[in-house]
Design an enzyme around this catalytic site. Structure first.
Site, PDB file in Angstrom:
ATOM      1  N   ARG A 125       0.817  -1.216   0.000  1.00  0.00           N
ATOM      2  CA  ARG A 125       0.000   0.000   0.000  1.00  0.00           C
ATOM      3  C   ARG A 125       0.852   1.267   0.000  1.00  0.00           C
ATOM      4  O   ARG A 125       0.367   2.340  -0.320  1.00  0.00           O
ATOM      5  CB  ARG A 125      -0.969  -0.029   1.187  1.00  0.00           C
ATOM      6  CG  ARG A 125      -2.283   0.647   0.863  1.00  0.00           C
ATOM      7  CD  ARG A 125      -3.262   0.723   2.031  1.00  0.00           C
ATOM      8  NE  ARG A 125      -3.385  -0.482   2.805  1.00  0.00           N
ATOM      9  CZ  ARG A 125      -2.814  -0.654   4.004  1.00  0.00           C
ATOM     10  NH1 ARG A 125      -2.080   0.298   4.542  1.00  0.00           N
ATOM     11  NH2 ARG A 125      -2.991  -1.775   4.659  1.00  0.00           N
ATOM     12  N   LYS A 127      -5.284  13.500 -17.102  1.00  0.00           N
ATOM     13  CA  LYS A 127      -5.316  14.411 -18.252  1.00  0.00           C
ATOM     14  C   LYS A 127      -3.964  14.440 -18.972  1.00  0.00           C
ATOM     15  O   LYS A 127      -3.672  13.568 -19.741  1.00  0.00           O
ATOM     16  CB  LYS A 127      -5.757  15.799 -17.788  1.00  0.00           C
ATOM     17  CG  LYS A 127      -6.996  15.782 -16.873  1.00  0.00           C
ATOM     18  CD  LYS A 127      -8.257  15.365 -17.608  1.00  0.00           C
ATOM     19  CE  LYS A 127      -9.459  15.090 -16.705  1.00  0.00           C
ATOM     20  NZ  LYS A 127      -9.776  16.042 -15.683  1.00  0.00           N
ATOM     21  N   ASP A 149      -5.596  23.514  -7.761  1.00  0.00           N
ATOM     22  CA  ASP A 149      -5.786  22.471  -8.767  1.00  0.00           C
ATOM     23  C   ASP A 149      -5.129  22.993 -10.035  1.00  0.00           C
ATOM     24  O   ASP A 149      -5.649  23.904 -10.680  1.00  0.00           O
ATOM     25  CB  ASP A 149      -7.284  22.209  -8.970  1.00  0.00           C
ATOM     26  CG  ASP A 149      -7.553  21.092  -9.984  1.00  0.00           C
ATOM     27  OD1 ASP A 149      -6.682  20.847 -10.844  1.00  0.00           O
ATOM     28  OD2 ASP A 149      -8.646  20.493  -9.925  1.00  0.00           O
ATOM     29  N   TYR A 174     -13.538  22.994 -10.388  1.00  0.00           N
ATOM     30  CA  TYR A 174     -14.014  21.750 -10.987  1.00  0.00           C
ATOM     31  C   TYR A 174     -15.257  21.286 -10.206  1.00  0.00           C
ATOM     32  O   TYR A 174     -15.262  21.308  -8.976  1.00  0.00           O
ATOM     33  CB  TYR A 174     -12.867  20.739 -10.874  1.00  0.00           C
ATOM     34  CG  TYR A 174     -13.105  19.390 -11.471  1.00  0.00           C
ATOM     35  CD1 TYR A 174     -13.403  19.246 -12.820  1.00  0.00           C
ATOM     36  CD2 TYR A 174     -12.989  18.243 -10.695  1.00  0.00           C
ATOM     37  CE1 TYR A 174     -13.591  17.991 -13.371  1.00  0.00           C
ATOM     38  CE2 TYR A 174     -13.158  16.981 -11.240  1.00  0.00           C
ATOM     39  CZ  TYR A 174     -13.467  16.860 -12.578  1.00  0.00           C
ATOM     40  OH  TYR A 174     -13.641  15.620 -13.118  1.00  0.00           O
TER      41      TYR A 174
HETATM   42  C1  PLP Z   1     -10.589  16.014 -14.630  1.00  0.00           C
HETATM   43  C2  PLP Z   1     -10.244  16.999 -13.583  1.00  0.00           C
HETATM   44  C3  PLP Z   1     -10.079  16.598 -12.255  1.00  0.00           C
HETATM   45  C4  PLP Z   1     -10.379  15.210 -11.775  1.00  0.00           C
HETATM   46  O1  PLP Z   1      -9.572  14.242 -12.299  1.00  0.00           O
HETATM   47  P1  PLP Z   1     -10.015  12.687 -12.365  1.00  0.00           P
HETATM   48  O2  PLP Z   1      -8.689  12.039 -12.577  1.00  0.00           O
HETATM   49  O3  PLP Z   1     -10.945  12.564 -13.505  1.00  0.00           O
HETATM   50  O4  PLP Z   1     -10.634  12.336 -11.054  1.00  0.00           O
HETATM   51  C5  PLP Z   1      -9.700  17.553 -11.343  1.00  0.00           C
HETATM   52  N1  PLP Z   1      -9.520  18.822 -11.696  1.00  0.00           N
HETATM   53  C6  PLP Z   1      -9.663  19.241 -12.947  1.00  0.00           C
HETATM   54  C7  PLP Z   1      -9.435  20.674 -13.266  1.00  0.00           C
HETATM   55  C8  PLP Z   1     -10.051  18.350 -13.940  1.00  0.00           C
HETATM   56  O5  PLP Z   1     -10.256  18.777 -15.184  1.00  0.00           O
END
Ligand code: PLP
Length: 395
Positions: free
Chosen positions: A60, A211, A186, A114
């Site tokens: 883990r 992403k 973020d 988000y």
């Molecule tokens: C897609 C996204 C997330 C979340 O990511 P996941 O891997 O899909 O959980 C967080 N912040 C932003 C700005 C995003 O576009």
């Protein structure tokens, strides 16, 4: 291989870091291991007591494949002492917020966060006794007045989801620091290649690796990087929550990471060409692309960012209704319709930000489309969009 220096260009770090410890192979092997073995009871006790990165203990806590990815991400973020990996970007947001907030705290959340971040703030965190308040990210002057003596943390995101406002991150972070609040950002849109968040005053930088790092629409993962003050707390909370990513996904993320600089460059260049074309269409009221000269947020983007990506939005002219917008999007052949982004393929999405805005309202009738520009030829993408606009004009 010599240990690569931290003063290398990020494009070089992408290649040089997170490599195999074995000098005979390029990539770290995929260690599928739940049990880690110790050579003796004394070694077992020592590794339990040390609880250090890069030390075998239990599956883990990861193994060399995950550690290599975390190490590369840490090297990319100036000021980072370490990186925690999570099974999704949303899990990374949760990891950061749970490390920064306690019952009774107030959390300030950018109004263009988000959507799942908003939902977490008003759902999970509310149930834990944390009060979320949403603020207009463009009101840097009024930001100080938003704090009270219970404000423990601020969640930023720039450019914001869907509507792409670029916030004055250094100014907002400096205000939050004066108020002794933790600054979380973020930074999925810019990635560490586009914004040095910690150097701009943030404490924890969150990324959805799903992403840009993954880049091929085939994995889900998230990460938080932080300096020496916050990294140990993030790591403790992640261990308490039992967060771990699979070594196979970590290997895929490392593979994506190698080409991230060229992909982002190509996507950004394509996005700019498409954005310029869109700006000239009579049905387009506004193109919300930070890289586009003259666009909202462009000046701040130029000042603070060192790169862009393929994700931006455009607002349709008044009078265009939802059905017309759907005709546009449905006629596209090269753009898929889908939520995640940052892959090699282009995507289009109808967006209605008014549903989720409270601190900086968005007019309900203002329809918009979000595009994620992939690696295709921009001329082909424009021809496809022209087909969409023609379908929208038909009645
Ligand atoms: C897609 C996204 C997330 C979340 O990511 P996941 O891997 O899909 O959980 C967080 N912040 C932003 C700005 C995003 O576009």
């Amino acid at each position: 291989m010599v240990s690569p220096r931290d003063d290398l260009d990020p494009a070089t770090l992408l290649i040089a870091r997170g490599r195999s410890n074995d000098p005979h192979v390029v990539n770290p092997p995929v260690y599928r291991a739940s049990t880690h073995l110790s050579a003796s009871c004394a070694e077992l006790a020592a590794s339990a007591a040390r609880n250090a990165d890069g030390a075998f203990f239990y599956g883990r806590r990861g193994a060399p494949t995950q550690w290599a990815l975390a190490e590369a991400l840490t090297a990319l973020e100036p000021g980072a002492a370490g990186t925690v990996l999570y099974p999704s970007g949303v899990a990374a947001i949760a990891g950061a917020l749970l490390a920064a907030c306690r019952p009774g705290d107030v959390l300030l959340v950018t109004d263009n966060a988000y959507e799942p971040s908003r939902a977490m703030a008003t759902g999970l965190l509310k149930r834990l006794g944390v009060e979320a308040r949403f603020f207009d990210p463009l009101d840097a002057a009024g930001f100080a007045a938003r704090f009270c003596d219970r404000t423990a943390a601020v969640l930023l995101e720039s450019p914001g989801s869907l509507t792409m406002e670029v916030a004055d991150v250094p100014a907002l972070a400096a205000t939050a620091r004066e108020k002794a609040a933790a600054v979380l950002i973020d930074a999925t849109w810019p990635s560490p290649l586009g914004l040095h968040s910690l150097a701009h005053g943030c404490d924890i930088v969150i990324q959805s690796l799903t992403k840009h790092v993954g880049g091929h629409s085939d994995l889900m993962m998230g990460a938080c990087s932080a300096g020496p003050d916050w990294y140990p707390r993030l790591r403790t909370v992640a261990q308490e929550l039992g967060q771990v990513v699979s070594p196979d996904d970590a290997a895929l993320a490392l593979r994506g990471l190698r080409t991230m600089a060229v992909r982002l460059e190509r996507e950004s260049a394509g996005a700019l060409i498409v954005a310029e074309w869109l700006a000239a269409q009579p049905e387009v009221a506004e193109v919300r692309c930070p890289m586009l000269p003259g666009a909202t947020g462009h000046a701040l983007w130029r000042r603070d960012f060192i790169g862009g990506c393929g994700l931006f939005s455009f607002v349709l002219a008044p009078g265009i209704d939802q059905e017309a917008r759907a005709r546009l999007i449905d006629a596209l052949e090269l753009f898929g319709i889908g939520y995640s982004w940052g892959g090699f393929e282009s995507l289009a999405l109808p967006i209605d930000p008014h549903r989720i805005r409270t601190g900086a309202p968005w007019p309900a009738g203002q329809l918009a489309v979000r595009l994620s520009i992939g690696l295709e030829d921009p001329g082909d993408l424009i021809a496809d969009l022209a087909r969409g606009f023609a379908a929208m004009r038909e009645r």
